[in-house]
Design a protein around this motif. Structure first.
Motif, short mmCIF file in Angstrom:
data_model
loop_
_atom_site.label_atom_id
_atom_site.label_comp_id
_atom_site.label_asym_id
_atom_site.label_seq_id
_atom_site.Cartn_x
_atom_site.Cartn_y
_atom_site.Cartn_z
N GLY A 100 2.01 6.53 7.60
CA GLY A 100 3.15 5.62 7.60
C GLY A 100 2.94 4.42 6.72
N VAL A 101 1.71 3.99 6.57
CA VAL A 101 1.39 2.86 5.71
C VAL A 101 1.90 3.12 4.29
N LYS A 102 1.71 4.33 3.81
CA LYS A 102 2.05 4.64 2.43
C LYS A 102 3.55 4.77 2.20
N LEU A 103 4.33 4.82 3.26
CA LEU A 103 5.78 4.83 3.08
C LEU A 103 6.26 3.52 2.47
N LYS A 104 5.58 2.44 2.78
CA LYS A 104 6.02 1.12 2.33
C LYS A 104 5.30 0.65 1.07
N HIS A 105 4.01 0.88 0.97
CA HIS A 105 3.22 0.46 -0.17
C HIS A 105 2.33 1.61 -0.62
N ASN A 106 2.31 1.84 -1.92
CA ASN A 106 1.49 2.92 -2.44
C ASN A 106 0.80 2.47 -3.71
N ALA A 107 -0.42 2.96 -3.91
CA ALA A 107 -1.18 2.59 -5.10
C ALA A 107 -0.59 3.23 -6.35
N ASN A 108 -0.54 2.47 -7.42
CA ASN A 108 -0.14 2.98 -8.73
C ASN A 108 -1.41 3.48 -9.42
N ARG A 109 -1.79 4.70 -9.07
CA ARG A 109 -3.10 5.23 -9.45
C ARG A 109 -3.34 5.19 -10.95
N ALA A 110 -2.33 5.42 -11.75
CA ALA A 110 -2.50 5.46 -13.20
C ALA A 110 -3.00 4.12 -13.75
N MET A 111 -2.63 3.03 -13.07
CA MET A 111 -3.07 1.72 -13.51
C MET A 111 -4.40 1.31 -12.90
N ILE A 112 -4.74 1.86 -11.74
CA ILE A 112 -5.89 1.40 -10.98
C ILE A 112 -7.17 2.16 -11.31
N ASP A 113 -7.06 3.44 -11.55
CA ASP A 113 -8.23 4.31 -11.68
C ASP A 113 -9.22 3.80 -12.74
N GLY A 114 -10.44 3.55 -12.29
CA GLY A 114 -11.51 3.12 -13.19
C GLY A 114 -11.49 1.65 -13.55
N LYS A 115 -10.56 0.89 -13.02
CA LYS A 115 -10.42 -0.51 -13.40
C LYS A 115 -11.05 -1.46 -12.38
N ARG A 116 -11.49 -2.61 -12.89
CA ARG A 116 -11.93 -3.72 -12.03
C ARG A 116 -10.72 -4.61 -11.82
N ILE A 117 -10.35 -4.83 -10.58
CA ILE A 117 -9.10 -5.53 -10.33
C ILE A 117 -9.31 -6.74 -9.40
N VAL A 118 -8.41 -7.70 -9.53
CA VAL A 118 -8.30 -8.80 -8.57
C VAL A 118 -6.95 -8.67 -7.88
N LEU A 119 -6.98 -8.57 -6.56
CA LEU A 119 -5.77 -8.56 -5.77
C LEU A 119 -5.41 -9.99 -5.42
N ILE A 120 -4.12 -10.36 -5.56
CA ILE A 120 -3.64 -11.69 -5.21
C ILE A 120 -2.67 -11.57 -4.05
N ASP A 121 -2.98 -12.24 -2.94
CA ASP A 121 -2.08 -12.24 -1.78
C ASP A 121 -1.87 -13.68 -1.33
N ASP A 122 -0.84 -13.89 -0.48
CA ASP A 122 -0.50 -15.25 -0.07
C ASP A 122 -1.41 -15.78 1.03
N SER A 123 -1.91 -14.90 1.91
CA SER A 123 -2.73 -15.36 3.03
C SER A 123 -3.47 -14.18 3.64
N ILE A 124 -4.44 -14.49 4.47
CA ILE A 124 -5.08 -13.50 5.33
C ILE A 124 -4.93 -14.02 6.76
N VAL A 125 -4.33 -13.20 7.62
CA VAL A 125 -4.09 -13.61 9.01
C VAL A 125 -5.10 -12.90 9.90
N ARG A 126 -4.80 -11.68 10.30
CA ARG A 126 -5.76 -10.90 11.11
C ARG A 126 -6.77 -10.17 10.24
N GLY A 127 -6.40 -9.90 9.01
CA GLY A 127 -7.30 -9.18 8.10
C GLY A 127 -7.02 -7.69 8.03
N THR A 128 -6.20 -7.18 8.94
CA THR A 128 -5.95 -5.73 8.95
C THR A 128 -5.22 -5.28 7.70
#
Length: 485
Positions: free
Chosen positions: A339-367
């Motif tokens: 069910g998680v992937k119904l809402k958000h899914n990785a864009n594998r073509a852009m991610i595979d093999g790359k070093r990335i920085v994820l930017i989010d607004d906050s961390i609450v529970r961490g889940t």
């Protein structure tokens, strides 16, 4: 019922939005449009109350504005040139129509409807006293406490009784009230919760955010000042200052997450502020990576700012579907993870093999962060780093924001290194408190007189928290969870 959007469950949530229209034909329709623009502030229920010069009319419903207020029949029943509307976000308290606003009561002076954004931090104590004196409550909302305080006040005029009621409450509030005489709007002395004033022809519009003014075609006049009370009647608009002057402390998280990016808060474009937060992050916590990836949608402006400041590429490495809500599937680990992937899914073509920085607004529970990081690694990311566009959230909010208990806040129980290990990233950093202040237009946070309410980061609450302090109240915990605003 299984929620397929764990991202929403693991964010802080504003609990409502309000809008009022005075003196316009089709006031209910304009109010409904404004509520559409404020839907992000509350998705559980909505309501509109109008006054046609002799009678009040109300329609309240569970669910989104769309589907409940798009019907011509519903709008036709909401007669009058004056209206107030409210969007509500569900908290851990009771979900019931009786808590949906605007709340309405027949007082000795006539009909009185109220819509409230905020939280009364001494509502439990006040409610106990009112019940002891004979008040009978119809809801579990702290907003109803204000109605009973008005009803039992010994002052003569409704306006004086309303002011008397507000002088007894603590906490945060932006209020819109509808009476037989007109409309009353008020913002708490600290200005914690937002409220703005606009003009549409000869009509006045009040709303939680400027984006609601934009949607109905109104011109932004100004923000309602902290501690200001506005009365609009057939005689025009009056501004009163019935409370003592104190240093304002508006909620800084409006800039970080709550407000829509196309709104203006405290004179600043929310979108531009969020980009500046990202730029501060890039200066404070650079990373040797290939690309910047936002966590949609709230992380996008900060990620743009980070990318522009660092000179690194910005890419949509996570794709969000905007058409998935809840599904009636029996919970189970396998189904939940799918069910998680119904809402958000990785864009594998852009991610595979790359070093990335994820930017989010906050961390609450961490889940949420844990799931996102794992999604990126499953998509082949060589390294996953994370940068957060707010300081660590270490304290609960008692001013109208749905936050978990402090024991469930990840940053209240772990330092940054332990948080990094928990969410399994290669590096983790948060914008500093001073960096956040610089982004919203202040040079630094003044510890002796902070310019914003930043209690969720610092624990520096700007008001008393009577209901938190008065732990001997038997129903304290259940009442605190009823922040139905």
């Amino acid at each position: 019922m299984l929620t397929t959007d764990p991202w929403e469950q693991d964010h802080l949530h504003e609990e409502c939005g309000v809008i009022g229209v005075y003196g316009a034909e089709g006031a209910a329709a304009l109010t409904a449009l404004g509520l559409h623009a404020l839907q992000h502030r509350g998705q559980e229920a909505a309501g509109i109350t109008t006054f046609d010069g002799s009678d009040f009319h109300t329609h309240r419903a569970m669910g989104h504005v769309a589907g409940n207020f798009d019907s011509d029949e519903v709008i036709r029943q909401l007669k009058g040139k004056i209206a107030i509307g409210h969007n509500r976000y569900a908290t851990t308290g009771e979900t019931a129509l009786r808590n949906v606003q605007p709340l309405y009561a027949e007082l000795s002076s006539g009909g009185f409807a109220i819509a409230h954004n905020g939280n009364i931090s001494n509502a439990v104590k006040l409610r106990r006293e009112l019940v002891r004196r004979g008040s009978i409550f119809q809801s579990t909302s702290d907003t109803e406490v204000i109605i009973h305080l008005v009803a039992t006040s010994t002052y003569r005029t409704l306006l004086d009784r309303f002011i008397d009621a507000l002088k007894q409450v603590e906490g945060a509030y932006s209020l819109l009230c509808l009476t037989g005489e007109g409309m009353i709007a008020c913002r708490d002395p600290l200005g914690v919760r937002p409220l703005v004033l606009g003009r549409l022809g000869d009509s006045y519009i009040l709303a939680s955010e400027t984006v609601a003014l934009d949607v109905v075609g109104a011109t932004f006049l100004r923000a309602v000042e902290p501690g200001e009370l506005i009365v609009i009647t057939a005689r025009g608009l009056r501004s009163l200052r019935p409370f003592g002057i104190v240093r304002p402390r508006p909620c800084i998280f409006e800039h970080v997450y709550f407000s829509r990016p196309d709104s203006v808060v405290d004179g600043s474009s929310v979108y531009q502020v969020r980009k500046r937060i990202g730029a501060e992050l890039a200066r404070e916590a650079p990373a040797d990576v290939d690309m910047i990836v936002p966590v949609p949608d709230s992380g996008v402006p900060a990620a743009i700012g980070y990318a522009q400041e660092s000179g690194l590429p910005f890419e949509l490495g996570i794709i969000r579907s905007h058409y998935v809500g809840r599904t009636f599937i029996q919970p189970g680990d396998q189904i939940r993870n799918l069910g998680v992937k119904l809402k958000h899914n990785a864009n594998r073509a852009m991610i595979d093999g790359k070093r990335i920085v994820l930017i989010d607004d906050s961390i609450v529970r961490g889940t949420t962060s844990l799931k996102i990081v794992q999604m990126m690694r499953d998509a082949g990311a060589a390294e996953v780093h994370m940068r957060i566009a707010s300081p660590p959230t270490r304290h609960s909010c008692y001013y109208g924001v749905d936050t978990p208990a402090r024991s469930k806040l990840l940053a209240a129980n772990m330092d940054v290194e332990r948080m990094r290990e928990y969410i399994k990233v290669d590096s983790l950093a948060f914008v500093s408190t001073d960096g956040l202040y610089r982004a919203v237009g202040e040079e630094i946070r003044l510890d002796d007189a902070p310019q914003y309410c930043d209690a969720c980061f610092t624990g520096d609450y700007p008001t008393r928290l009577t209901d938190q302090e008065d732990l001997e109240v038997p129903d304290q915990l259940s009442m605190l969870s009823e922040r139905m605003i």
